[in-house]
Write a protein that holds these residues in place. Structure first.
Motif, PDB file in Angstrom:
ATOM      1  N   ASN A  14       0.933  -1.022   0.045  1.00  0.00           N
ATOM      2  CA  ASN A  14       0.079  -0.124  -0.023  1.00  0.00           C
ATOM      3  C   ASN A  14       0.975   1.311   0.022  1.00  0.00           C
ATOM      4  OD1 ASN A  14      -2.300  -1.679   0.362  1.00  0.00           O
ATOM      5  ND2 ASN A  14      -2.283  -1.577   2.210  1.00  0.00           N
ATOM      6  N   GLN A  15       1.953   1.307   0.643  1.00  0.00           N
ATOM      7  CA  GLN A  15       2.914   2.271   0.928  1.00  0.00           C
ATOM      8  C   GLN A  15       3.441   2.575  -0.697  1.00  0.00           C
ATOM      9  OE1 GLN A  15       5.875   2.442   4.174  1.00  0.00           O
ATOM     10  NE2 GLN A  15       4.417   0.779   4.938  1.00  0.00           N
ATOM     11  N   LYS A  20       3.942   5.552  -5.742  1.00  0.00           N
ATOM     12  CA  LYS A  20       3.800   5.520  -6.983  1.00  0.00           C
ATOM     13  C   LYS A  20       2.648   6.708  -7.446  1.00  0.00           C
ATOM     14  CE  LYS A  20       2.251   2.297 -10.560  1.00  0.00           C
ATOM     15  NZ  LYS A  20       1.840   1.062 -11.113  1.00  0.00           N
ATOM     16  N   ASN A  21       1.713   6.894  -6.837  1.00  0.00           N
ATOM     17  CA  ASN A  21       0.565   7.887  -7.188  1.00  0.00           C
ATOM     18  C   ASN A  21       1.121   9.268  -7.116  1.00  0.00           C
ATOM     19  OD1 ASN A  21      -1.066   5.778  -7.722  1.00  0.00           O
ATOM     20  ND2 ASN A  21      -2.249   6.037  -5.762  1.00  0.00           N
ATOM     21  N   PRO A  32       6.499   6.877 -17.360  1.00  0.00           N
ATOM     22  CA  PRO A  32       7.486   6.218 -16.810  1.00  0.00           C
ATOM     23  C   PRO A  32       6.731   4.861 -16.336  1.00  0.00           C
ATOM     24  CG  PRO A  32       6.790   7.483 -15.221  1.00  0.00           C
ATOM     25  CD  PRO A  32       6.189   7.962 -16.327  1.00  0.00           C
ATOM     26  N   GLN A  33       7.609   3.800 -16.259  1.00  0.00           N
ATOM     27  CA  GLN A  33       7.101   2.402 -15.611  1.00  0.00           C
ATOM     28  C   GLN A  33       7.880   2.560 -14.371  1.00  0.00           C
ATOM     29  OE1 GLN A  33       7.912  -0.915 -17.996  1.00  0.00           O
ATOM     30  NE2 GLN A  33       7.850  -2.373 -16.363  1.00  0.00           N
ATOM     31  N   ILE A  34       6.862   2.327 -13.255  1.00  0.00           N
ATOM     32  CA  ILE A  34       7.136   2.440 -11.832  1.00  0.00           C
ATOM     33  C   ILE A  34       7.000   0.967 -11.148  1.00  0.00           C
ATOM     34  CG2 ILE A  34       7.074   3.685  -9.728  1.00  0.00           C
ATOM     35  CD1 ILE A  34       5.918   6.153 -11.182  1.00  0.00           C
ATOM     36  N   GLU A  35       8.134   0.621 -10.692  1.00  0.00           N
ATOM     37  CA  GLU A  35       7.948  -0.879  -9.998  1.00  0.00           C
ATOM     38  C   GLU A  35       8.738  -0.795  -8.665  1.00  0.00           C
ATOM     39  OE1 GLU A  35       7.210  -3.547 -11.592  1.00  0.00           O
ATOM     40  OE2 GLU A  35       6.692  -2.831 -13.652  1.00  0.00           O
ATOM     41  N   HIS A  36       8.022  -1.689  -7.815  1.00  0.00           N
ATOM     42  CA  HIS A  36       8.251  -2.045  -6.617  1.00  0.00           C
ATOM     43  C   HIS A  36       9.306  -2.885  -6.295  1.00  0.00           C
ATOM     44  CE1 HIS A  36       6.647  -3.118  -2.287  1.00  0.00           C
ATOM     45  NE2 HIS A  36       7.818  -2.766  -2.142  1.00  0.00           N
ATOM     46  N   ILE A  37      10.459  -2.661  -6.069  1.00  0.00           N
ATOM     47  CA  ILE A  37      11.588  -3.687  -6.040  1.00  0.00           C
ATOM     48  C   ILE A  37      12.260  -3.802  -4.748  1.00  0.00           C
ATOM     49  CG2 ILE A  37      12.362  -3.188  -8.453  1.00  0.00           C
ATOM     50  CD1 ILE A  37      14.754  -1.941  -7.179  1.00  0.00           C
ATOM     51  N   GLY A  38      13.410  -4.577  -4.661  1.00  0.00           N
ATOM     52  CA  GLY A  38      13.866  -5.165  -3.268  1.00  0.00           C
ATOM     53  C   GLY A  38      12.918  -5.760  -2.195  1.00  0.00           C
ATOM     54  N   SER A  39      13.555  -5.877  -1.164  1.00  0.00           N
ATOM     55  CA  SER A  39      12.831  -7.038  -0.261  1.00  0.00           C
ATOM     56  C   SER A  39      11.504  -6.740   0.244  1.00  0.00           C
ATOM     57  CB  SER A  39      13.618  -7.189   1.213  1.00  0.00           C
ATOM     58  OG  SER A  39      15.144  -7.613   0.794  1.00  0.00           O
ATOM     59  N   THR A  40      11.049  -5.379   0.349  1.00  0.00           N
ATOM     60  CA  THR A  40       9.513  -5.169   0.813  1.00  0.00           C
ATOM     61  C   THR A  40       8.684  -5.571  -0.348  1.00  0.00           C
ATOM     62  OG1 THR A  40      10.066  -2.715  -0.250  1.00  0.00           O
ATOM     63  CG2 THR A  40      10.188  -3.197   2.185  1.00  0.00           C
ATOM     64  N   LYS A  48      14.021  -4.152   5.862  1.00  0.00           N
ATOM     65  CA  LYS A  48      14.088  -2.906   6.515  1.00  0.00           C
ATOM     66  C   LYS A  48      12.925  -2.105   5.810  1.00  0.00           C
ATOM     67  CE  LYS A  48      17.961  -1.309   4.700  1.00  0.00           C
ATOM     68  NZ  LYS A  48      18.306  -2.398   3.910  1.00  0.00           N
ATOM     69  N   PRO A  49      12.226  -1.425   6.577  1.00  0.00           N
ATOM     70  CA  PRO A  49      10.625  -0.773   6.176  1.00  0.00           C
ATOM     71  C   PRO A  49      10.870   0.422   5.523  1.00  0.00           C
ATOM     72  CG  PRO A  49      11.051  -0.399   8.508  1.00  0.00           C
ATOM     73  CD  PRO A  49      12.357  -1.363   8.030  1.00  0.00           C
ATOM     74  N   ILE A  50      11.863   0.201   4.314  1.00  0.00           N
ATOM     75  CA  ILE A  50      12.185   1.393   3.327  1.00  0.00           C
ATOM     76  C   ILE A  50      11.797   0.767   1.984  1.00  0.00           C
ATOM     77  CG2 ILE A  50      13.872   3.024   2.370  1.00  0.00           C
ATOM     78  CD1 ILE A  50      15.238   2.723   5.153  1.00  0.00           C
ATOM     79  N   ILE A  51      10.934   1.422   1.507  1.00  0.00           N
ATOM     80  CA  ILE A  51      10.443   1.047   0.390  1.00  0.00           C
ATOM     81  C   ILE A  51      11.303   1.331  -1.003  1.00  0.00           C
ATOM     82  CG2 ILE A  51       8.422   0.913  -1.514  1.00  0.00           C
ATOM     83  CD1 ILE A  51       7.765   0.139   1.213  1.00  0.00           C
ATOM     84  N   ASP A  52      11.728   0.138  -1.668  1.00  0.00           N
ATOM     85  CA  ASP A  52      12.552   0.556  -2.947  1.00  0.00           C
ATOM     86  C   ASP A  52      11.814   0.662  -4.056  1.00  0.00           C
ATOM     87  OD1 ASP A  52      15.568   0.668  -2.444  1.00  0.00           O
ATOM     88  OD2 ASP A  52      15.110  -1.086  -1.175  1.00  0.00           O
ATOM     89  N   ILE A  53      11.949   1.795  -4.778  1.00  0.00           N
ATOM     90  CA  ILE A  53      11.206   2.078  -6.095  1.00  0.00           C
ATOM     91  C   ILE A  53      12.235   2.197  -7.358  1.00  0.00           C
ATOM     92  CG2 ILE A  53       9.583   3.434  -7.261  1.00  0.00           C
ATOM     93  CD1 ILE A  53       8.105   4.032  -4.511  1.00  0.00           C
ATOM     94  N   MET A  54      11.909   1.753  -8.492  1.00  0.00           N
ATOM     95  CA  MET A  54      12.567   1.833  -9.681  1.00  0.00           C
ATOM     96  C   MET A  54      11.634   2.598 -10.750  1.00  0.00           C
ATOM     97  SD  MET A  54      15.179  -0.654 -11.360  1.00  0.00           S
ATOM     98  CE  MET A  54      14.088  -2.071 -12.044  1.00  0.00           C
ATOM     99  N   ILE A  55      12.015   3.596 -11.070  1.00  0.00           N
ATOM    100  CA  ILE A  55      11.445   4.352 -12.238  1.00  0.00           C
ATOM    101  C   ILE A  55      12.058   4.080 -13.348  1.00  0.00           C
ATOM    102  CG2 ILE A  55      10.950   6.728 -13.175  1.00  0.00           C
ATOM    103  CD1 ILE A  55      11.043   7.671 -10.299  1.00  0.00           C
TER     104      ILE A  55
END
Length: 200
Positions: A14-15, A20-21, A32-40, A48-55
């Motif tokens: 949800n985060q 992303k929004n 852009p293409q926005i993706e959720h990556i990493g362990s979260t 770690k509760p840090i959201i990794d995002i790739m644009i």
């Protein structure tokens, strides 16, 4: 320092959607293409509760359009890393505007990074902007999808992270080096698996 993990939390997805929004409001005209990556981004994996995002942008010519579009939005832009990684633009999003926390909005090439910025409790997300055609885009997506679909590899990664979390580290980069042999090995497996499934 010790790296603190949390058990997988469904709210991380949800985060990601919320961030992303927000990103789409600021950079959406670039499509852009926005993706959720990493362990979260991997269900069942502690992180770690840090959201990794790739644009993902269309090509390198669009990379430098992103930093001014995110200024004033609680992001710190690490221009400092551009020389070593010219294919990427890196940002962190903080819990408050950088100025409120006493940090600059841009870390320039010759700037020292304030020690306090290494405090992960102040960070909400890490943003990596990379051209979609780049091998670096492929390896991040491949590794994420591989870990999601290979429970035995996910469990090995979980155990490694748990062991590393008991150790003292100078900073987050030192901790990342502790994960490096596993990630380098499994990234190669992931890329072969991913490219095979892309062509079948």
């Amino acid at each position: 320092m010790k790296v603190t993990f949390e058990k997988y939390n469904p709210s991380w997805e949800n985060q990601f959607e919320s961030i992303k929004n927000e990103l789409e409001e600021n950079i959406g005209f670039l499509n852009p293409q926005i993706e959720h990556i990493g362990s979260t981004s991997v269900k069942g994996l502690s992180a770690k509760p840090i959201i990794d995002i790739m644009i993902g942008v269309k090509d390198e010519s669009e990379l430098d359009q992103i930093p001014p579009l995110l200024q004033g939005k609680s992001y710190v832009y690490y221009e400092k890393y551009n020389e070593d990684m010219p294919y990427r633009r890196f940002f962190i999003k903080l819990i408050n505007a950088p100025q409120q926390l006493g940090f600059p909005e841009i870390i320039h090439q010759d700037d020292d990074i304030p020690d306090e910025l290494h405090n992960h409790t102040l960070r909400i997300t890490h943003i990596h902007t990379i051209p979609i055609s780049s091998e670096h885009w492929t390896r991040h997506i491949a590794f994420r999808d591989y870990i999601r679909t290979h429970p035995e590899v996910r469990e090995e990664y979980q155990q490694l992270k748990e062991r590393l979390s008991t150790m003292e580290w100078g900073n987050g980069n030192d901790y990342n080096e502790g994960k490096d042999p596993f990630i380098k090995r499994e990234e190669q497996n992931a890329i072969r698996w991913y490219l095979h499934h892309q062509t079948t």
